[in-house]
Design an enzyme around this catalytic site. Structure first.
Site, PDB file in Angstrom:
ATOM      1  N   HIS A 182      -2.571  -3.774 -16.820  1.00  0.00           N
ATOM      2  CA  HIS A 182      -1.882  -3.224 -15.642  1.00  0.00           C
ATOM      3  C   HIS A 182      -0.975  -2.235 -15.824  1.00  0.00           C
ATOM      4  O   HIS A 182       0.093  -2.676 -16.622  1.00  0.00           O
ATOM      5  CB  HIS A 182      -1.456  -4.447 -14.623  1.00  0.00           C
ATOM      6  CG  HIS A 182      -0.770  -3.838 -13.422  1.00  0.00           C
ATOM      7  ND1 HIS A 182      -1.489  -3.146 -12.526  1.00  0.00           N
ATOM      8  CD2 HIS A 182       0.474  -3.978 -12.706  1.00  0.00           C
ATOM      9  CE1 HIS A 182      -0.557  -2.735 -11.269  1.00  0.00           C
ATOM     10  NE2 HIS A 182       0.576  -3.339 -11.631  1.00  0.00           N
TER      11      HIS A 182
ATOM     12  N   CYS B 281      -1.518  -6.132  -6.641  1.00  0.00           N
ATOM     13  CA  CYS B 281      -2.458  -5.675  -7.621  1.00  0.00           C
ATOM     14  C   CYS B 281      -3.562  -5.957  -8.625  1.00  0.00           C
ATOM     15  O   CYS B 281      -4.392  -5.233  -8.985  1.00  0.00           O
ATOM     16  CB  CYS B 281      -1.551  -4.890  -8.570  1.00  0.00           C
ATOM     17  SG  CYS B 281      -0.254  -3.664  -7.878  1.00  0.00           S
TER      18      CYS B 281
ATOM     19  N   GLU C 105      -4.283  -3.794  -1.207  1.00  0.00           N
ATOM     20  CA  GLU C 105      -3.361  -4.103  -0.354  1.00  0.00           C
ATOM     21  C   GLU C 105      -3.076  -3.213   0.752  1.00  0.00           C
ATOM     22  O   GLU C 105      -2.076  -3.280   1.287  1.00  0.00           O
ATOM     23  CB  GLU C 105      -2.106  -4.261  -1.230  1.00  0.00           C
ATOM     24  CG  GLU C 105      -1.558  -3.148  -1.832  1.00  0.00           C
ATOM     25  CD  GLU C 105      -0.440  -3.495  -2.725  1.00  0.00           C
ATOM     26  OE1 GLU C 105       0.697  -2.948  -2.405  1.00  0.00           O
ATOM     27  OE2 GLU C 105      -0.284  -4.289  -3.516  1.00  0.00           O
TER      28      GLU C 105
END
Length: 358
Positions: free
Chosen positions: A246, A123, A91
């Site tokens: 994550h 993400c 990103e």
């Protein structure tokens, strides 16, 4: 209409696909979270992590992706000319219009007979590229395909994100199962429209909807993807040696792991955010590289990413007897983490171009 069953959504290629090579990269500069707290709360605020990795003045997503990809190639020992896709998920691509992937492909010697593309999904851009690469290799369209998750994450000065938004990531080279250090047994993707984090075009920093961040964003998607995958494969947490989720901070992955039945010992090797921060598109993938650095043949790994907007990709990965020989062919993730130079907030401000002069 027939009733939907979770296993109907399981993604599994027609031919065995696995990880032929893998590599990480973490820049050496570290900003202690206490520096951020000292600047904005006079040191009275809590710190969600110990410190975060910060890229240097001469580093960006492209340069870091090249380093990680070269490490993966050293472990995979394949001819770059056989790579038919180089995909970079991020990103924080350096260019708004000009792909990062073509530069990476050129630098590793994969051009011109390859496909290149940049991926964006907050993400989980890196694992989104992994899903595509598995399909690319599994369909026979390619022998090898590169998936890279890398970021120089952004955080508005004084915002909560500034404590954790970090730089780094990983590259995963997908290829035939019989050449792989780890086989992908199956994967699952879980997506809804949940606006917990976003950045408009031309905006310098992202915004986040605080009350959406945990629920119904992160926990719903990570748990959903993990449960669907395990239901489809008939597994439980006890069937896995390791798990990586994550990691926007230290608490979220530990909480979701516990809710799914995983122990702290299963999660610890891949839980890197307390030490290097949230590397966004690289977060889950670099956790996987840390596990692969210590895993043994027969070990089974659950990996679940998360991307705001929102979605998760879950993977069931099984280590083969080819891993031990490949582990020390390149710099390990732990070696990158240990190689550190501490900086203060003023240096961080300069390196991250926080001061805008009109």
């Amino acid at each position: 209409m027939s009733e939907y069953k979770p296993q109907d959504g399981l993604m599994k290629p027609d031919r065995p696909v696995g990880i032929v090579g893998y590599g990480a990269y973490v820049p050496r500069y570290r900003l202690p979270a206490s520096e951020v707290s000292k600047m904005w709360t006079n040191g009275t605020g809590g710190t969600p992590i110990v410190e975060k990795a910060v890229n240097g003045l001469d580093e960006d997503v492209i340069t870091m992706s090249i380093e990680a990809a070269r490490n993966a190639l050293m472990r995979g020992r394949i001819n770059p000319q056989e790579i038919r896709a180089v995909w970079v998920g991020s990103e924080s691509h350096p260019y708004a219009v000009k792909p990062s992937s073509t530069i990476v492909a050129e630098a590793i010697g994969a051009v011109p007979n390859t496909m290149a593309g940049d991926w964006e999904f907050a993400c989980k851009a890196g694992t989104e590229a992994m899903q595509a690469a598995i399909g690319f290799v599994g369909s026979g369209m390619a022998r090898y395909a590169f998936s890279i998750g890398m970021d120089t994450a952004q955080g508005r000065p004084g915002d909560a994100l500034e404590y954790t938004a970090a730089a780094g990531g990983a590259a995963v080279l997908l290829g035939p199962g019989d050449e792989s250090v780890a086989i992908i047994n199956g994967s699952y993707s879980f997506v809804t429209d949940t606006p917990d984090f976003w950045r408009r075009a031309h905006a310098e920093y992202p915004s986040h909807g605080d009350r959406f961040t945990g629920e119904p964003a992160y926990f719903k998607h990570v748990t959903g993807a993990a449960e669907m995958l395990m239901d489809s494969l008939g597994t439980t947490s006890a069937d896995y040696d390791w798990a990586v989720f994550h990691q926007p901070n230290a608490k979220f992955p530990q909480r979701v792991g516990k809710s799914l039945g995983f122990t702290p010992e299963q999660i610890k090797p891949g839980l890197l955010s307390p030490r290097i921060g949230n590397t966004y598109s690289g977060s889950t993938m670099i956790g996987l590289t840390a596990i692969l650095d210590i895993a043994e043949p027969g070990d089974r790994i659950l990996m679940v990413s998360y991307g705001s907007g929102a979605g998760s990709d879950a993977f069931d990965i099984e280590v083969t007897d080819k891993l031990p020989e490949a582990q020390n062919r390149a710099t390990t993730t732990e070696e990158y983490i240990s190689r550190r130079t501490e900086i203060n907030y003023a240096t961080y401000t300069r390196y991250r171009d926080k001061l805008k002069l009109s």
